[in-house]
Design a protein around this motif. Structure first.
Motif, PDB file in Angstrom:
ATOM      1  N   SER A 129     108.251 122.287 -10.066  1.00  0.00           N
ATOM      2  CA  SER A 129     108.126 122.793 -11.434  1.00  0.00           C
ATOM      3  C   SER A 129     107.331 121.852 -12.335  1.00  0.00           C
ATOM      4  O   SER A 129     107.049 122.186 -13.485  1.00  0.00           O
ATOM      5  CB  SER A 129     109.518 123.000 -12.042  1.00  0.00           C
ATOM      6  OG  SER A 129     110.153 121.754 -12.290  1.00  0.00           O
ATOM      7  N   GLY A 130     106.988 120.678 -11.847  1.00  0.00           N
ATOM      8  CA  GLY A 130     106.320 119.665 -12.647  1.00  0.00           C
ATOM      9  C   GLY A 130     107.295 118.554 -13.018  1.00  0.00           C
ATOM     10  O   GLY A 130     108.492 118.646 -12.736  1.00  0.00           O
ATOM     11  N   VAL A 131     106.804 117.512 -13.656  1.00  0.00           N
ATOM     12  CA  VAL A 131     107.614 116.336 -13.980  1.00  0.00           C
ATOM     13  C   VAL A 131     107.740 116.205 -15.488  1.00  0.00           C
ATOM     14  O   VAL A 131     106.738 116.200 -16.204  1.00  0.00           O
ATOM     15  CB  VAL A 131     106.980 115.054 -13.386  1.00  0.00           C
ATOM     16  CG1 VAL A 131     107.774 113.817 -13.781  1.00  0.00           C
ATOM     17  CG2 VAL A 131     106.865 115.178 -11.875  1.00  0.00           C
ATOM     18  N   ARG A 132     108.976 116.109 -15.972  1.00  0.00           N
ATOM     19  CA  ARG A 132     109.226 115.937 -17.405  1.00  0.00           C
ATOM     20  C   ARG A 132     109.224 114.460 -17.787  1.00  0.00           C
ATOM     21  O   ARG A 132     108.695 114.070 -18.820  1.00  0.00           O
ATOM     22  CB  ARG A 132     110.552 116.559 -17.801  1.00  0.00           C
ATOM     23  CG  ARG A 132     110.804 116.469 -19.309  1.00  0.00           C
ATOM     24  CD  ARG A 132     112.134 117.027 -19.740  1.00  0.00           C
ATOM     25  NE  ARG A 132     112.293 118.392 -19.302  1.00  0.00           N
ATOM     26  CZ  ARG A 132     113.467 119.001 -19.208  1.00  0.00           C
ATOM     27  NH1 ARG A 132     114.576 118.358 -19.508  1.00  0.00           N
ATOM     28  NH2 ARG A 132     113.541 120.251 -18.809  1.00  0.00           N
ATOM     29  N   GLY A 133     109.847 113.601 -16.954  1.00  0.00           N
ATOM     30  CA  GLY A 133     109.891 112.190 -17.305  1.00  0.00           C
ATOM     31  C   GLY A 133     110.680 111.354 -16.324  1.00  0.00           C
ATOM     32  O   GLY A 133     111.244 111.865 -15.354  1.00  0.00           O
ATOM     33  N   THR A 155      99.210 113.754 -11.969  1.00  0.00           N
ATOM     34  CA  THR A 155      98.149 113.611 -10.977  1.00  0.00           C
ATOM     35  C   THR A 155      97.872 114.951 -10.320  1.00  0.00           C
ATOM     36  O   THR A 155      96.874 115.099  -9.625  1.00  0.00           O
ATOM     37  CB  THR A 155      98.528 112.564  -9.908  1.00  0.00           C
ATOM     38  OG1 THR A 155      99.771 112.922  -9.319  1.00  0.00           O
ATOM     39  CG2 THR A 155      98.639 111.176 -10.531  1.00  0.00           C
ATOM     40  N   SER A 156      98.781 115.936 -10.531  1.00  0.00           N
ATOM     41  CA  SER A 156      98.600 117.323 -10.100  1.00  0.00           C
ATOM     42  C   SER A 156      99.610 118.156 -10.872  1.00  0.00           C
ATOM     43  O   SER A 156     100.352 117.627 -11.692  1.00  0.00           O
ATOM     44  CB  SER A 156      98.820 117.465  -8.586  1.00  0.00           C
ATOM     45  OG  SER A 156     100.193 117.376  -8.271  1.00  0.00           O
ATOM     46  N   ASP A 157      99.675 119.465 -10.588  1.00  0.00           N
ATOM     47  CA  ASP A 157     100.647 120.323 -11.267  1.00  0.00           C
ATOM     48  C   ASP A 157     102.083 119.944 -10.919  1.00  0.00           C
ATOM     49  O   ASP A 157     102.999 120.202 -11.692  1.00  0.00           O
ATOM     50  CB  ASP A 157     100.422 121.795 -10.894  1.00  0.00           C
ATOM     51  CG  ASP A 157      99.157 122.356 -11.518  1.00  0.00           C
ATOM     52  OD1 ASP A 157      98.626 121.749 -12.469  1.00  0.00           O
ATOM     53  OD2 ASP A 157      98.696 123.418 -11.040  1.00  0.00           O
ATOM     54  N   GLU A 158     102.279 119.338  -9.762  1.00  0.00           N
ATOM     55  CA  GLU A 158     103.629 119.048  -9.284  1.00  0.00           C
ATOM     56  C   GLU A 158     103.965 117.557  -9.215  1.00  0.00           C
ATOM     57  O   GLU A 158     105.101 117.205  -8.939  1.00  0.00           O
ATOM     58  CB  GLU A 158     103.825 119.650  -7.891  1.00  0.00           C
ATOM     59  CG  GLU A 158     103.702 121.153  -7.881  1.00  0.00           C
ATOM     60  CD  GLU A 158     103.861 121.741  -6.492  1.00  0.00           C
ATOM     61  OE1 GLU A 158     103.851 120.978  -5.500  1.00  0.00           O
ATOM     62  OE2 GLU A 158     103.987 122.967  -6.398  1.00  0.00           O
ATOM     63  N   THR A 159     102.995 116.678  -9.469  1.00  0.00           N
ATOM     64  CA  THR A 159     103.202 115.243  -9.272  1.00  0.00           C
ATOM     65  C   THR A 159     102.719 114.437 -10.477  1.00  0.00           C
ATOM     66  O   THR A 159     101.735 114.798 -11.120  1.00  0.00           O
ATOM     67  CB  THR A 159     102.452 114.766  -8.012  1.00  0.00           C
ATOM     68  OG1 THR A 159     102.884 115.553  -6.909  1.00  0.00           O
ATOM     69  CG2 THR A 159     102.734 113.314  -7.714  1.00  0.00           C
ATOM     70  N   ALA A 160     103.440 113.350 -10.756  1.00  0.00           N
ATOM     71  CA  ALA A 160     103.036 112.419 -11.822  1.00  0.00           C
ATOM     72  C   ALA A 160     103.255 110.997 -11.335  1.00  0.00           C
ATOM     73  O   ALA A 160     104.169 110.724 -10.555  1.00  0.00           O
ATOM     74  CB  ALA A 160     103.845 112.669 -13.086  1.00  0.00           C
TER      75      ALA A 160
END
Length: 149
Positions: A63-67, A97-102
């Motif tokens: 879902s992505g990364v909030r923090g 760094t992508s839609d799913e990674t930070a």
């Protein structure tokens, strides 16, 4: 059976399957984020220049990364941080760094005065990642580093 009835039945079955799988996906709970490539580095102050502490980790979730919240603590303290305690800890800066990674990083300058007050030896980093959908992942010992003077 005519080809028209067979064709209509197949379309209906495919449509019903798509609706059922979509509702199943909506009803499933959020997945937990994953933390990879976690590292902590401490450089002691020397001469007239400040030292530094840096913690970096790659966080992923569909879902992505909030923090990311983290806490660095000396092993000698026998501290055992919990997920609840980390909710009010320091926040790292996360860059997608992508839609799913930070990639999440926290950097702190350490003066000689700061370093003098810190216990030498092994330190741990605890981390709490939060995904965009609210899922969380807590790692009690995400990284280890040595603090020297």
């Amino acid at each position: 059976m005519s080809k028209r009835i067979l064709f209509s039945s197949l379309i209906g079955a495919v449509a019903l399957g798509a609706v059922a799988s979509g509702s199943f996906a909506l009803a499933s709970p959020p997945t937990e984020p994953t933390l990879e490539h976690s590292s902590a580095h401490y450089a002691a102050p020397s001469g007239g220049s400040a030292g530094s502490f840096t913690y970096t980790v790659d966080v992923s979730d569909d879902s992505g990364v909030r923090g990311l919240k983290f806490l660095a603590w000396p092993a000698s303290s026998k501290l055992n941080p919990t997920e609840a305690e980390l909710r009010s800890a320091e926040s790292a800066k996360c860059r997608s760094t992508s839609d799913e990674t930070a990639r999440c990083t926290y950097t702190l300058k350490v003066t000689k005065r700061d370093a003098a007050d810190l216990p030498k030896g092994t330190w741990y980093v605890s981390a709490l990642a939060t995904a965009a959908d609210g899922g969380t992942a807590f790692v009690a010992r995400a990284a280890t580093f040595d603090l020297t003077r």
